[in-house]
Write an enzyme that holds these catalytic residues in place. Structure first.
Site, PDB file in Angstrom:
ATOM      1  N   GLU A   8     -10.829  -3.524 -32.889  1.00 56.90           N
ATOM      2  CA  GLU A   8      -9.624  -2.980 -32.244  1.00 56.90           C
ATOM      3  C   GLU A   8      -9.965  -1.775 -31.364  1.00 56.90           C
ATOM      4  OE1 GLU A   8      -7.257  -4.834 -32.189  1.00 56.90           O
ATOM      5  OE2 GLU A   8      -7.497  -6.050 -33.976  1.00 56.90           O
ATOM      6  N   ASP A  27     -15.371  -8.450 -30.592  1.00 58.44           N
ATOM      7  CA  ASP A  27     -16.080  -8.886 -31.804  1.00 58.44           C
ATOM      8  C   ASP A  27     -17.489  -8.300 -31.847  1.00 58.44           C
ATOM      9  OD1 ASP A  27     -14.025 -10.368 -32.915  1.00 58.44           O
ATOM     10  OD2 ASP A  27     -14.689 -12.283 -32.077  1.00 58.44           O
TER      11      ASP A  27
HETATM   12 ZN   LIG Z   1      -8.756  -8.652 -30.628  1.00 56.17          ZN
END
Ligand SMILES: [Zn+2]
Length: 694
Positions: free
Chosen positions: A534, A598
């Protein structure tokens, strides 16, 4: 980052959001009943690192995902009412069981407070299936009558405003709502956007392959069936269904693609009301706004102007009767899940069974828990938080978040490709990120929503109107930076670039994701990676275009921007190679932001974990070194099984890559992983060309 079009399975709200969520299955229906018994006191325990979930016969340097998740995947076939099944959905299922026990108690208790009355009666009215069936089409009769009474396009514009507000659609024909001003993130303005398609994406209309053609044929059959159920003769139903398809086909072709909409500048077209109305002069905007009744406004953001221009042409090209049928279908389609068994089953058969591969519909109680979560989520969420989210849990997850932020600061300072000028701006943005953990500081007040014990359709409607009004009333008001876009039990997390905040609800901070009983290695690999993910969204190909306050404002030097784009292209190329299902490749541009997040997230988690444990003597456990436990913990967040139909849809609509690539695609770019398992150059989990951004 995705624009949430709010094409939801149950009821929808009028709202435009620029959120980047973490999980890949947030739009999926609820999972199958868990093996855990309902309990109001907590959730069943599932360890975050589960050695029985592994398949140690596989070499981790060949396939980390299978090595970490092979056992789980074999032991956890997809339940018949699911289109995919993973550790996120397993936790979501556990949450549903817990919420059910909360709601059943609230429905039957004698001495209830106002919150329990609302959530209990909403749930009670929903599970009374016999009453819902008895009422037949009555709940949408007023809407159908209003459509039938319209004689002109002017009449229809007023009807549309009413339908969008009361029955939501959010978007039938197009969408209207509030959005943050991209130039002044402290302010909310009006917004109008493309919408109104019955298939999951505009590409379903424009793609020419055999499967897409079959999807369209099946959709027309479905639309025809809904018309028949509304009382049309078979021949009339066929004619009407063809007209709906013709209208949607033209509108789909004029719609922006999901990839285009990842560029915030392509969805920013602020204009005056007069300019906005001039895009679609054949539509009676005065009548429409009068019916919708938003607060006064002067400026409106038209996210997709070409769509509105095409709408103008299509409004003139099709007779009023066809538009009336278009509205009839959509109002029935949107409400089908809340109507009789016949309607909800027909809806399920097309959307969940045919398009996504589910075998059976969710039991009614699960659907009812989700209605309450959607309609009164911050009322239900209070009881959930009391049951599962202690102050200690909040403190420990906040501490981990701060460690990850520290790692991000370190990493930005160390970057060899970014200039000091841009680094300074990046740090300002990083320090301005607002951390939201568990639940909102201030709960939403639902006292204006009337909920009765015996009127399910009325309750859906009242909850919908409440939310629509809440969203519309934001127009012209300051941005509420404390607001949450998802409810506390939600198993997901998000970054909102327009607010520059990261949000982790209580639901995503539970085992098997965050596991307070487990040591740091798997927790950092799993939840640490989610937090890092995030945070990285603030600096991905989209988030990086917003400044510390959430304004769409460039803070990069041109040289750094260029270097950043070269680096993200590496990730685009890498993921474009991957196959989602059959011969369908991933869209490297659609998934770019998530793939970058990621990768960046896991690197940050690794740095933070090393720092947090630097004074500890870590021991191997279960035959795994601490470093190996970090990476197995990471991989196990997303142990999943997916139906091929669902994978096919996600390849078009989902900005996240499938589970396998969210794991293997990350570690091939991490030398730390190769070191942990002594993987050699040339093995599948060691990339010849390492992508490195953060
Ligand atoms: Zn995301």
């Amino acid at each position: 980052m995705t624009i949430q079009n709010n094409r939801c399975a149950l009821n929808c709200i009028i709202v435009f959001l620029l959120l980047t969520t973490f999980s890949s299955a947030q739009s999926a229906p609820a999972p199958h009943a868990a093996d855990a018994a309902p309990s109001a006191t907590g959730l069943p325990y599932r360890p975050s690192l589960d050695v029985s979930a592994m398949n140690r016969s596989v070499d981790p340097c060949v396939d980390l995902y299978e090595y970490s998740c092979g056992g789980w995947r074999k032991a956890n076939p997809i339940p018949p009412d699911r289109t995919s099944w993973g550790r996120y959905s397993q936790l979501y299922e556990d949450n549903l069981v817990l919420l059910r026990s909360i709601l059943e108690r609230a429905a039957s208790d004698k001495n209830r407070d106002a919150v329990d009355q609302k959530i209990g009666d909403y749930y009670g009215s929903c599970v009374d299936e016999a009453a819902v069936n008895r009422r037949g089409l009555t709940p949408i009769k007023p809407q159908l009558d209003a459509i039938a009474a319209a004689k002109s396009m002017r009449d229809l514009a007023a009807v549309l405003g009413r339908l969008q507000f009361e029955d939501l659609g959010g978007e039938i024909m197009f969408g209207t709502g509030s959005i943050q001003d991209p130039d002044n993130s402290d302010q909310q303005i009006a917004a109008v956007d493309q919408g109104g398609l019955g298939l999951p994406d505009r590409d379903y209309y424009t793609n020419d392959d055999a499967k897409s053609k079959e999807n369209r044929e099946r959709y027309v059959q479905y639309v025809q069936k809904i018309f028949t159920m509304l009382g049309d003769s078979p021949a009339q139903a066929k004619t009407n269904a063809d007209a709906v398809m013709r209208i949607e086909m033209v509108m789909a072709k004029a719609s922006q693609t999901r990839t285009e909409r990842r560029d915030p500048y392509k969805i920013m077209h602020k204009m005056s009301r007069a300019e906005q109305a001039a895009l679609t002069p054949n539509f009676d905007w005065d009548a429409y706004w009068k019916a919708l009744n938003p607060p006064p406004f002067q400026i409106v953001n038209v996210l997709s102007p070409d769509f509105m221009k095409q709408l103008n042409t299509t409004l003139a090209a099709e007779p009023v009767e066809n538009w009336k049928n278009y509205l009839r279908f959509h109002i029935a389609n949107i409400n089908a899940p809340n109507l009789t068994d016949e309607f909800s089953t027909t809806h399920f058969d097309f959307y969940q069974k045919y398009l996504r591969g589910a075998q059976e519909q969710q039991p009614r109680w699960k659907r009812c828990v989700q209605y309450v979560d959607r309609g009164l989520g911050e009322a239900l969420g209070q009881a959930y938080v009391r049951a599962v989210f202690s102050p200690e849990l909040k403190a420990s997850t906040l501490k981990m978040l701060e460690e990850i932020e520290k790692a991000m600061e370190l990493r930005i300072n160390q970057l060899d490709w970014m200039s000091p000028t841009t680094k300074q701006q990046a740090l300002i943005k990083l320090h301005a990120i607002r951390n939201k953990i568990g639940y909102p500081d201030k709960w939403r007040d639902y006292s204006a929503v009337e909920i009765k014990p015996d009127d399910f359709a009325g309750n859906v409607r009242n909850a919908t109107i409440f939310e629509a009004k809440r969203q519309l009333d934001k127009i012209g008001t300051p941005t509420d930076r404390g607001e949450w876009q998802i409810t506390p039990p939600t198993v997901d997390a998000y970054y909102n670039p327009q607010v520059n905040d990261i949000n982790f609800p209580a639901g995503v901070l539970q085992p098997p994701l965050y596991d307070a009983k487990m040591d740091d290695a798997p927790n950092y690999g799993d939840t640490g990676g989610t937090i890092g993910h995030e945070l990285t969204h603030a600096f991905d190909d989209e988030g990086s275009q917003f400044d510390a306050k959430g304004n769409l404002k460039n803070w990069w030097t041109p040289e750094d921007q260029k270097k950043f784009e070269e680096r993200t292209k590496c990730v685009d190329d890498q993921y474009s190679q991957y196959v989602a299902v059959d011969d369908v490749h991933l869209n490297g541009k659609l998934t770019l932001g998530e793939n970058v997040a990621d990768l960046g997230g896991e690197i940050l988690a690794y740095i933070a974990w090393k720092d947090a444990t630097k004074d500890l003597k870590l021991e191997p456990k279960d035959g795994l070194t601490p470093e190996q436990r970090f990476f197995v913990g990471f991989a196990q967040w997303d142990c999943s099984n997916e139906r091929p139909e669902q994978l096919r849809e996600w390849a078009v609509t989902n900005p996240h890559s499938p589970a396998r690539y969210r794991i293997n695609g990350v570690v091939v770019n991490m030398p730390e992983f190769a070191g942990a398992f002594s993987c050699k150059q040339g093995q599948p989990m060691v990339s010849a060309k390492v992508c490195k951004i953060w």
